[in-house]
Enzyme design. Structure first.
Site, mmCIF file in Angstrom:
data_model
loop_
_atom_site.group_PDB
_atom_site.id
_atom_site.type_symbol
_atom_site.label_atom_id
_atom_site.label_comp_id
_atom_site.label_asym_id
_atom_site.label_seq_id
_atom_site.Cartn_x
_atom_site.Cartn_y
_atom_site.Cartn_z
ATOM 1 N N ASP A 6 0.807 -1.220 0.000
ATOM 2 C CA ASP A 6 0.000 0.000 0.000
ATOM 3 C C ASP A 6 0.842 1.273 0.000
ATOM 4 O OD1 ASP A 6 0.945 0.335 2.578
ATOM 5 O OD2 ASP A 6 -0.996 0.102 3.544
ATOM 6 N N ILE A 7 0.181 2.370 0.220
ATOM 7 C CA ILE A 7 0.824 3.685 0.168
ATOM 8 C C ILE A 7 1.949 3.815 1.194
ATOM 9 C CG2 ILE A 7 -0.824 4.746 1.770
ATOM 10 C CD1 ILE A 7 -0.748 7.255 0.012
#
Lengths: 152, 152, 152, 152
Positions: free
Chosen positions: D24-25
């Site tokens: 993810d980010i």
């Protein structure tokens, strides 16, 4: 057969914001996620034409499946970006129809363009079957002259 | 420019089973999920060539982004299906390369075929940059004569 | 330690429709998807308090990570359902805070309730660090007396 | 009611590598993804006991739904990590059973621990129904004395 997907007018648009969980290891919206955005826009397009999908992906006893999906990626969307997905039906055949799609950021930059072909199939057998007549008519009326010349 | 993606030989294959959470409302693998399968196969392909991605999608200071993705859907995979994703690099340009991909069920039925173009970009600017030389050489050696004639 | 998560008042709510691609093999929203709905509601909650996450999950140099996540499933949401996710911060400690969450269908039926604990960490080391002061104050002001008595 | 989920022995384990699209980010496996890992391990566990799910989540006419899901996050998994998901059934009631789950990296570090409660329901009505007898027997035989004392 190059098609100029980004140009011309689109009959429908749908907006949504990028979600935190859609961002990938490269800090941008993962390239596969755009196909979900395309799907959202196609569903919203059909709703606008009065085809509200409740509980299943079936209209008048006909099921709809995706036969082709493609995307060209131009620029990467990021967290917080507000995106507009433009959609139009560019071709209606006897048993299938094709959406052109384009995703644009709020500052006008084009993130992605693509195309999805959807086929009407008999529930059960999965065999291609004619698009329900009132659905075809609704699409043609909504798209107007742009879609008239298309064939299967 | 029709390409006969399903035919010919593939230099690499990767197998995996369909997961429960990949099945959709139509009781089949959701059409978008195949793009994740394609990605898995591309990553495994690069590993086979010695490019182990650890922590980021970077090789020799160069980042890789997807510029184009497409899939043709032929038959629908279901829960419990064992799938083999075949992959080959069919084209290597100066700054980009293209994978052909094909997904086949254990009984030989072809589920899906597709193509992904990956571009080498400078970390930061995102500008296209030449594919690292030893990476190009490894791809060409692995694919042999099939890939030689390609251009950007 | 039973907590009556579904009862009492919630300071915030956020609505969204079920998406086609969120439906699973059992024709309902996949149980894991509710955790994404929780995440959307937490992000919208923070926005309402003025904390707009742009490009990263960082506020005043502090990063936020999920330390605990749980959900009780009561009824299954389906395609076309309009859902409201209710959220409140029920506890604020020195370095962490806890959301109570509840998902309700438009007819009032409760689909799911849950809880997420978020920890403030130093970017880089990942070590717990105090919640930025103005963020704590904003949360306490928004939640009022309900949250006052909490400890880490 | 604190339970020491990470301790004790586990009757089953399942390994898999982190996928690129699960990051993810924050450059780690997204917290929600662990629930998919839990699901994979539960399905593999049932397969080991001879319950091969083909086409649907049904055994002897009984459907299985998740009633509760929770995870405590200890350390973050990253791209390239090889993970082992440990699973055991810690409780079998009349109509439900509970899995304890633990995710460990190849260097022994514990990423995450959790618990899932699954309920047997009648297909159609969705009402809780007894776990099929030979399924209960298979679980009890596999888990041995550890699971005997449990109630609904």
């Amino acid at each position: 057969m190059p098609i100029d997907r980004g140009s011309g007018t689109f009959s429908f648009k749908y907006s949504r914001e990028v979600k935190t969980y859609e961002i990938d290891i490269q800090q941008v919206v993962h390239n596969v996620i755009y196909f979900y955005y395309f799907e959202e826009a196609r569903i919203e397009y059909l709703k606008r034409l009065g085809f509200q999908l409740k509980k299943e992906i079936i209209i008048d006893g006909v099921e709809f499946v995706v036969a082709h999906n493609e995307a060209d990626y131009h620029e990467a969307a990021r967290l917080g970006d507000q995106l507009t997905i433009f959609a139009r039906i560019s071709k209606i055949g006897r048993t299938s129809f094709t959406f052109d799609l384009k995703i644009v950021r709020e500052d006008g930059a084009e993130m992605c363009s693509g195309r999805t072909t959807v086929v009407a199939v008999e529930k059960g057998s999965g065999r291609p079957t004619p698009i329900p007549d009132h659905m075809r008519k609704a699409m043609e009326a909504f798209e107007g002259a742009k879609v008239n010349a298309a064939a299967d």
